[in-house]
Each structure stands twice: as structure tokens, then as C-alpha cells.
Design a protein around this motif. Structure first.
Motif, PDB file in Angstrom:
ATOM      1  N   THR A 176      39.718  -8.707 -78.785  1.00 26.56           N
ATOM      2  CA  THR A 176      40.900  -9.427 -78.333  1.00 26.56           C
ATOM      3  C   THR A 176      41.194 -10.579 -79.275  1.00 26.56           C
ATOM      4  O   THR A 176      40.286 -11.339 -79.642  1.00 26.56           O
ATOM      5  CB  THR A 176      40.683  -9.972 -76.904  1.00 26.56           C
ATOM      6  OG1 THR A 176      40.390  -8.881 -76.023  1.00 26.56           O
ATOM      7  CG2 THR A 176      41.931 -10.695 -76.409  1.00 26.56           C
ATOM      8  N   ALA A 200      35.239 -10.359 -78.366  1.00 23.09           N
ATOM      9  CA  ALA A 200      35.023  -8.930 -78.207  1.00 23.09           C
ATOM     10  C   ALA A 200      34.047  -8.695 -77.079  1.00 23.09           C
ATOM     11  O   ALA A 200      33.158  -9.519 -76.826  1.00 23.09           O
ATOM     12  CB  ALA A 200      34.511  -8.297 -79.495  1.00 23.09           C
ATOM     13  N   ARG A 229      31.829  -5.380 -75.007  1.00 26.48           N
ATOM     14  CA  ARG A 229      31.421  -3.984 -75.024  1.00 26.48           C
ATOM     15  C   ARG A 229      30.796  -3.673 -73.672  1.00 26.48           C
ATOM     16  O   ARG A 229      29.941  -4.416 -73.187  1.00 26.48           O
ATOM     17  CB  ARG A 229      30.425  -3.706 -76.138  1.00 26.48           C
ATOM     18  CG  ARG A 229      30.119  -2.221 -76.262  1.00 26.48           C
ATOM     19  CD  ARG A 229      29.145  -1.918 -77.352  1.00 26.48           C
ATOM     20  NE  ARG A 229      29.006  -0.478 -77.508  1.00 26.48           N
ATOM     21  CZ  ARG A 229      28.040   0.101 -78.216  1.00 26.48           C
ATOM     22  NH1 ARG A 229      27.136  -0.631 -78.835  1.00 26.48           N
ATOM     23  NH2 ARG A 229      27.989   1.406 -78.305  1.00 26.48           N
ATOM     24  N   GLN A 279      39.787   4.778 -82.471  1.00 25.62           N
ATOM     25  CA  GLN A 279      40.356   3.445 -82.325  1.00 25.62           C
ATOM     26  C   GLN A 279      41.809   3.531 -81.880  1.00 25.62           C
ATOM     27  O   GLN A 279      42.531   4.436 -82.291  1.00 25.62           O
ATOM     28  CB  GLN A 279      40.298   2.673 -83.650  1.00 25.62           C
ATOM     29  CG  GLN A 279      38.905   2.277 -84.061  1.00 25.62           C
ATOM     30  CD  GLN A 279      38.894   1.367 -85.260  1.00 25.62           C
ATOM     31  OE1 GLN A 279      38.432   1.738 -86.335  1.00 25.62           O
ATOM     32  NE2 GLN A 279      39.402   0.147 -85.087  1.00 25.62           N
ATOM     33  N   ARG A 294      41.083  -1.404 -79.250  1.00 24.27           N
ATOM     34  CA  ARG A 294      40.021  -0.684 -78.553  1.00 24.27           C
ATOM     35  C   ARG A 294      39.245   0.210 -79.504  1.00 24.27           C
ATOM     36  O   ARG A 294      39.822   0.781 -80.437  1.00 24.27           O
ATOM     37  CB  ARG A 294      40.656   0.184 -77.457  1.00 24.27           C
ATOM     38  CG  ARG A 294      39.693   1.071 -76.684  1.00 24.27           C
ATOM     39  CD  ARG A 294      40.467   2.030 -75.788  1.00 24.27           C
ATOM     40  NE  ARG A 294      39.610   3.089 -75.287  1.00 24.27           N
ATOM     41  CZ  ARG A 294      39.149   3.156 -74.041  1.00 24.27           C
ATOM     42  NH1 ARG A 294      39.475   2.234 -73.153  1.00 24.27           N
ATOM     43  NH2 ARG A 294      38.373   4.159 -73.666  1.00 24.27           N
ATOM     44  N   CYS A 295      37.947   0.325 -79.241  1.00 21.07           N
ATOM     45  CA  CYS A 295      37.088   1.205 -80.038  1.00 21.07           C
ATOM     46  C   CYS A 295      36.217   2.037 -79.116  1.00 21.07           C
ATOM     47  O   CYS A 295      35.525   1.490 -78.250  1.00 21.07           O
ATOM     48  CB  CYS A 295      36.205   0.387 -80.974  1.00 21.07           C
ATOM     49  SG  CYS A 295      34.963   1.381 -81.856  1.00 21.07           S
ATOM     50  N   GLU A 344      45.029  -6.625 -77.916  1.00 22.68           N
ATOM     51  CA  GLU A 344      43.737  -5.998 -77.641  1.00 22.68           C
ATOM     52  C   GLU A 344      43.625  -4.735 -78.463  1.00 22.68           C
ATOM     53  O   GLU A 344      44.543  -3.907 -78.477  1.00 22.68           O
ATOM     54  CB  GLU A 344      43.608  -5.629 -76.157  1.00 22.68           C
ATOM     55  CG  GLU A 344      43.270  -6.792 -75.271  1.00 22.68           C
ATOM     56  CD  GLU A 344      42.898  -6.328 -73.865  1.00 22.68           C
ATOM     57  OE1 GLU A 344      42.498  -7.195 -73.064  1.00 22.68           O
ATOM     58  OE2 GLU A 344      43.008  -5.121 -73.570  1.00 22.68           O
ATOM     59  N   SER A 357      34.387  -0.657 -76.741  1.00 16.54           N
ATOM     60  CA  SER A 357      34.485  -2.077 -77.073  1.00 16.54           C
ATOM     61  C   SER A 357      35.946  -2.473 -77.223  1.00 16.54           C
ATOM     62  O   SER A 357      36.773  -1.658 -77.683  1.00 16.54           O
ATOM     63  CB  SER A 357      33.744  -2.379 -78.373  1.00 16.54           C
ATOM     64  OG  SER A 357      33.917  -3.732 -78.750  1.00 16.54           O
ATOM     65  N   THR A 358      36.245  -3.690 -76.841  1.00 18.08           N
ATOM     66  CA  THR A 358      37.593  -4.223 -76.996  1.00 18.08           C
ATOM     67  C   THR A 358      37.531  -5.516 -77.804  1.00 18.08           C
ATOM     68  O   THR A 358      36.749  -6.411 -77.480  1.00 18.08           O
ATOM     69  CB  THR A 358      38.233  -4.525 -75.630  1.00 18.08           C
ATOM     70  OG1 THR A 358      38.242  -3.333 -74.845  1.00 18.08           O
ATOM     71  CG2 THR A 358      39.651  -5.027 -75.786  1.00 18.08           C
TER      72      THR A 358
END
Lengths: 114, 109
Positions: free
Chosen positions: A78, A67, A69, A6, A22-23, A20, A75-76
Motif C-alpha cells: 500500500t 505491506a 502478508r 501481480q 497485490r501479489c 494497493e 501480499s498487499t
């Protein structure tokens, strides 16, 4: 990498700004979850992605949260027009398909809204 | 509506003794439970699980018991070690639910 990644690990922002998070899930994991943990509270489900199915957005607290993906990868999450109550640790977890339900968590992104 | 509750927010035990962490649930349809452990500034990690077709699952120092009639789980750690100090969560499979605050275990040397 071997685990869920992450970024950023820490984010400080001013009220009203967009952020934002992020994953990067474990490769091959089709399921991806976002949770948040606010100070003094439990883990709160936000959104769930499973393969190409429509995401389960039932946990998103407001329309400021969204979100995405890309396929079965990144995946993001926001958050638009951040508020102070958005301050929390945002945790991402992934899970392989048809498994026992075990979730693999990242280390989280700590968001502080001033 | 919190369907899983851990009523003890904290527990303190001496090293070498048994730690017992409890979890109650309301939905009898839950068929699989997982225990997670969380250190500060880290995400939760899976510890042990149990299927509703069993009433006990053991893995080394960790044993989970399930009482379906009482809708109650417990996690036993014996002997407890200082490295076990963490927050423990129980969660049903398909964990889209609010997990609750967990139980913070402190194992004192």
C-alpha cells in the motif's frame, strides 16, 4: 497459478491518492519480496517476508509505504498519498524456504502517478 | 552503497558470436551468485548460478565464471542468439540489495 501473479498490471492515479498493489506468490513459497524499479534506475529492495517472522522493512522509502502478508500467501503493498516520484514498476518475487536463493518474479505492476 | 556493479550498461554482438557480461562485487562474504534475465514488461527470470566454492558453472550455451580474488563474475553466452536480447542482472544470494541497472544485451541477426 503456476507463477507469481501481480495485479493490477497497470495503475494510473492522481497525486495524493492511495494505491494497493497485490501479489500472489507461488504456492508453498515462504519468502516474498517487493522491489521497485523507477525509470532509469536499478531494482530497489522494499520489503521482505519470511514465513511467520517479522518482515524486513528496511527498504521502504517512507512511512507512506506499507505491506502486509497473510500467512504464506497473498501480499498487499500500500502506498498512501502517492507522489510523482512513486511512479515505478513494482515487482514481487517469491522463493521457497532453504533454496539456493533463486527468486521467482511476477510481471510487475506499473504505477503512474500524475 | 551499491555492492554489486555491472559497469557496462549495454552490449551489442552479432548472432553466433560470444557475449560476455561482467559483474563486480565488493563484499567478500557473498557465497552464491545468480544471473537473471529480464525482457521488457516482464519480471526477471533466473538464468544460471554459481557457488563460491566453484570458479565455473556451465549450462548449455551459458557459462558463468567466478574470480573470487578479483571479486568478479562474468557470464558467457555462446553462440549468442537474437532471443538472448534482454537485460541481464547479477545478484548475490539473499538479494535484498539494490541490483543496479544490469547490462542490456542486443544480439543482432
Amino acid at each position: 497459478g503456476a507463477g507469481v501473479s501481480q495485479s493490477p498490471s497497470n495503475k494510473v492515479t492522481e497525486k495524493g491518492k492511495d494505491v494497493e498493489l497485490r501479489c500472489d506468490p507461488i504456492s508453498g513459497h515462504t519468502a516474498l519480496y517487493w522491489y521497485r524499479q523507477r525509470l532509469g534506475q536499478g531494482l530497489e529492495f522494499l520489503i521482505y517476508f519470511q514465513g511467520n517472522s517479522a518482515p524486513d522493512k528496511s527498504g521502504l522509502p517512507s512511512d507512506r509505504f506499507s505491506a502486509e502478508r497473510t500467512g504464506e500467501s497473498v501480499s498487499t503493498l500500500t502506498i498512501q498519498r502517492t507522489q510523482q516520484e512513486d511512479s515505478a514498476v513494482y515487482l514481487c518475487a517469491s522463493s521457497p524456504a532453504r533454496n539456493t536463493g533463486e527468486l521467482f518474479f511476477g510481471e510487475g505492476s506499473r504505477l503512474t502517478v500524475l | 552503497d551499491q555492492q554489486v556493479k555491472q559497469n557496462s550498461p549495454s552490449l551489442s554482438v552479432q548472432e553466433g558470436r560470444i557475449s560476455i557480461l561482467n559483474c563486480d562485487y565488493t563484499n567478500s562474504m557473498f557465497d552464491y551468485f545468480l544471473w537473471y534475465k529480464k525482457y521488457p514488461a516482464e519480471g526477471p527470470t533466473f538464468l544460471i548460478s554459481i557457488s563460491s566454492i566453484k570458479d565455473k558453472n556451465e549450462d548449455g550455451r551459458f557459462t558463468v565464471f567466478l574470480n573470487k580474488s578479483a571479486k568478479h563474475l562474468s557470464l558467457h553466452i555462446v553462440p549468442s542468439q537474437p532471443g538472448d536480447s534482454a537485460v541481464y542482472f547479477c545478484a548475490p544470494r539473499g538479494s535484498k540489495l539494490i541490483w543496479g541497472l544490469g547490462t542490456s544485451l542486443a544480439v543482432n541477426p
